[in-house]
Design a protein around this motif. Structure first.
Motif, mmCIF file in Angstrom:
data_model
loop_
_atom_site.group_PDB
_atom_site.id
_atom_site.type_symbol
_atom_site.label_atom_id
_atom_site.label_comp_id
_atom_site.label_asym_id
_atom_site.label_seq_id
_atom_site.Cartn_x
_atom_site.Cartn_y
_atom_site.Cartn_z
ATOM 1 N N PHE A 1 0.837 -1.198 0.000
ATOM 2 C CA PHE A 1 0.000 0.000 0.000
ATOM 3 C C PHE A 1 0.874 1.251 0.000
ATOM 4 O O PHE A 1 1.831 1.321 0.790
ATOM 5 N N PRO A 2 0.596 2.264 -0.793
ATOM 6 C CA PRO A 2 -0.474 2.335 -1.788
ATOM 7 C C PRO A 2 0.018 2.056 -3.204
ATOM 8 O O PRO A 2 -0.650 2.398 -4.167
ATOM 9 N N LEU A 3 1.207 1.395 -3.319
ATOM 10 C CA LEU A 3 1.826 1.239 -4.637
ATOM 11 C C LEU A 3 1.001 0.395 -5.605
ATOM 12 O O LEU A 3 1.106 0.553 -6.817
ATOM 13 N N ALA A 4 0.172 -0.507 -5.074
ATOM 14 C CA ALA A 4 -0.610 -1.377 -5.948
ATOM 15 C C ALA A 4 -1.588 -0.591 -6.819
ATOM 16 O O ALA A 4 -2.060 -1.089 -7.848
ATOM 17 N N THR A 5 -1.897 0.623 -6.408
ATOM 18 C CA THR A 5 -2.886 1.447 -7.123
ATOM 19 C C THR A 5 -2.498 1.676 -8.581
ATOM 20 O O THR A 5 -3.351 1.641 -9.479
ATOM 21 N N THR A 6 -1.196 1.891 -8.827
ATOM 22 C CA THR A 6 -0.733 2.301 -10.161
ATOM 23 C C THR A 6 -1.166 1.347 -11.263
ATOM 24 O O THR A 6 -1.757 1.768 -12.260
ATOM 25 N N ALA A 7 -0.872 0.051 -11.081
ATOM 26 C CA ALA A 7 -1.021 -0.899 -12.183
ATOM 27 C C ALA A 7 -2.468 -1.067 -12.638
ATOM 28 O O ALA A 7 -2.738 -1.362 -13.802
ATOM 29 N N ILE A 8 -3.417 -0.855 -11.727
ATOM 30 C CA ILE A 8 -4.810 -1.148 -12.070
ATOM 31 C C ILE A 8 -5.551 0.084 -12.629
ATOM 32 O O ILE A 8 -6.606 -0.050 -13.258
ATOM 33 N N VAL A 9 -4.953 1.259 -12.423
ATOM 34 C CA VAL A 9 -5.637 2.504 -12.830
ATOM 35 C C VAL A 9 -6.022 2.536 -14.317
ATOM 36 O O VAL A 9 -7.164 2.875 -14.652
ATOM 37 N N PRO A 10 -5.110 2.162 -15.246
ATOM 38 C CA PRO A 10 -5.510 2.246 -16.666
ATOM 39 C C PRO A 10 -6.616 1.258 -17.022
ATOM 40 O O PRO A 10 -7.448 1.541 -17.906
ATOM 41 N N LEU A 11 -6.640 0.104 -16.350
ATOM 42 C CA LEU A 11 -7.713 -0.863 -16.608
ATOM 43 C C LEU A 11 -9.041 -0.292 -16.147
ATOM 44 O O LEU A 11 -10.066 -0.394 -16.823
ATOM 45 N N ARG A 12 -9.003 0.320 -14.966
ATOM 46 C CA ARG A 12 -10.214 0.951 -14.436
ATOM 47 C C ARG A 12 -10.714 2.016 -15.416
ATOM 48 O O ARG A 12 -11.907 2.069 -15.724
ATOM 49 N N ALA A 13 -9.782 2.835 -15.914
ATOM 50 C CA ALA A 13 -10.174 3.934 -16.806
ATOM 51 C C ALA A 13 -10.817 3.397 -18.086
ATOM 52 O O ALA A 13 -11.872 3.874 -18.515
ATOM 53 N N LYS A 14 -10.176 2.388 -18.679
ATOM 54 C CA LYS A 14 -10.714 1.822 -19.949
ATOM 55 C C LYS A 14 -12.077 1.180 -19.700
ATOM 56 O O LYS A 14 -13.014 1.357 -20.478
ATOM 57 N N ALA A 15 -12.182 0.394 -18.621
ATOM 58 C CA ALA A 15 -13.438 -0.296 -18.344
ATOM 59 C C ALA A 15 -14.548 0.714 -18.050
ATOM 60 O O ALA A 15 -15.674 0.597 -18.558
ATOM 61 N N GLU A 16 -14.223 1.722 -17.258
ATOM 62 C CA GLU A 16 -15.258 2.714 -16.909
ATOM 63 C C GLU A 16 -15.699 3.485 -18.149
ATOM 64 O O GLU A 16 -16.881 3.802 -18.302
ATOM 65 N N ALA A 17 -14.751 3.773 -19.056
ATOM 66 C CA ALA A 17 -15.119 4.495 -20.290
ATOM 67 C C ALA A 17 -16.123 3.667 -21.091
ATOM 68 O O ALA A 17 -16.944 4.215 -21.832
ATOM 69 N N ALA A 18 -16.058 2.330 -20.906
ATOM 70 C CA ALA A 18 -17.003 1.451 -21.607
ATOM 71 C C ALA A 18 -18.214 1.132 -20.727
ATOM 72 O O ALA A 18 -18.982 0.211 -21.010
ATOM 73 N N GLY A 19 -18.353 1.867 -19.611
ATOM 74 C CA GLY A 19 -19.538 1.713 -18.757
ATOM 75 C C GLY A 19 -19.470 0.551 -17.784
ATOM 76 O O GLY A 19 -20.494 0.124 -17.248
#
Ligand SMILES: Cc1cc2nc3c(=O)[nH]c(=O)nc-3n(C[C@H](O)[C@H](O)[C@H](O)COP(=O)(O)O)c2cc1C
Length: 345
Positions: free
Chosen positions: A295-313
């Motif tokens: 913590f909190p380094l794990a945040t970095t790797a998942i952020v772009p996946l979150r962004a792409k998935a959220e952009a697709a709803g």
């Protein structure tokens, strides 16, 4: 002593600080309604913190709480980061993400001398901490302003430790609670117990007032906590559908749906266990795994996946923080919700 007497407020309700989910407007609304509003600071820059504090003092003269994390700053571990990105690589491929180009994710900064310098002119009625307390010199500085010190405890041992280190109140955080576990003496999840098991044990073990947190969603829960000896309650999840909450439309929809009945503790999003609504990445890689970096380094790797998935709803890769009882979430103002939570007490 009751929370209302300790702070000179009208209602024994603390709106839980929720980093990333609310800012000053919710804190102002709750304090003005007679509860204790909270400003979460773990994800704020120095400039952001000053702006939020200025907004609060401009719009309320009532007591408010300012909240910080107290984790030890992690040491980056390239091997662990690589292993975690390898586990995520099928998803990177699916979304066309180049993992070598991922910028550092949003950090979460622990309380520091810099934050104390900034806070000093405001001298908030309450300063609360999560993940233990800051070093003794910093804690002494905060106490010198006569701010009351509150801190989350997830076990009896943590509550006793906090009292011995000078807190004015302990927040007994049961395992039902949404967001991060405040655990700091142990990282063993088997030590984590429910609010109504933890609360009476903590009340018996310490002399300072105890605030109950976790799974309290309506006035019945508030009354039950008070009956078990709580001086007040701290409520987070129930405030997440208020207009003042800053969460995404995807997070709001999940809280309103049947999906909110299934939450779990997961460390996939930040590296520390936190409770959120079950989603695809939690099901497929966790919910708890030994792969994510500290913590909190794990945040970095998942952020772009979150962004792409959220952009697709989709909330497949989003931290959909929620406690086990989301039935108190209502689309009403934070002021009205605070009044409802204390109705007829
Ligand atoms: C979205 C969210 C964010 C949270 N962020 C913080 C935080 O920044 N600091 C903190 O001390 N607690 C945080 N918590 C935990 C709360 O202080 C509290 O323990 C919890 O909300 C109580 O359980 P409930 O959600 O069932 O009401 C958060 C909780 C949620 C739901």
């Amino acid at each position: 002593m009751k929370l209302t007497e300790l702070l000179g407020i009208e209602l024994p309700i603390i709106q839980a600080p929720m980093a990333g989910a609310q800012a000053s407007s919710m804190a102002i609304a709750v304090s003005n309604a007679g509860g204790l509003g909270s400003l979460p600071c773990a994800m704020l820059s120095a400039e952001g913190l000053r702006k939020e504090l200025d907004a609060i003092v401009a719009q309320t003269s009532k007591p408010f709480n300012v909240n910080f994390f107290c984790h030890a700053a992690p040491v980056a571990d390239a091997g662990r980061e690589a292993a975690w990105r390898a586990a995520l690589s099928p998803y990177y491929m699916q979304y066309g993400i180049d993992p070598s180009g991922i910028p550092a994710g949003p950090g979460r900064a622990p309380f520091s001398a810099e934050f104390a310098d900034l806070l000093e002119p405001y001298q908030p009625a309450v300063v609360s901490f999560h993940f233990g307390l800051p070093p003794a010199d910093l804690l002494a500085r905060v106490k010198s302003w006569r701010s009351k010190i509150f801190c989350s405890a997830t076990t009896v041992d943590e509550a006793v430790w906090l009292e011995a280190h000078g807190v004015d109140a302990v927040i007994a955080q049961g395992v039902e609670a949404g967001g991060h576990r405040g655990m700091f003496l142990s990282d063993d999840l088997s030590t984590q117990v429910g609010t109504f098991a933890l609360l009476p044990q903590v009340v018996s073990a310490v002399k300072v007032p105890v605030i109950a947190a976790g799974g309290i969603a309506d006035v019945r829960g508030v009354k039950a906590a008070l009956a078990l000896g709580a001086a007040g309650v701290q409520i987070g999840t129930a405030y997440l559908l208020c207009p003042e909450a800053t969460i995404s439309a995807i997070h709001r929809a999940a809280l309103k749906s049947d999906a909110a009945r299934h939450t779990a503790l997961t460390n996939l999003f930040t590296g520390r266990p936190a409770r959120g609504i079950m989603n695809k990445v939690m099901r497929e890689l966790g919910p708890v795994s030994n792969l994510p970096p500290a913590f909190p380094l794990a945040t970095t790797a998942i952020v772009p996946l979150r962004a792409k998935a959220e952009a697709a709803g989709s909330g497949d890769f989003s931290p959909l923080w929620s406690g086990q009882n989301a039935t108190g979430c209502k689309q009403i103002t934070a002021a009205l919700l605070t009044r409802e939570l204390a109705f007829g007490l």
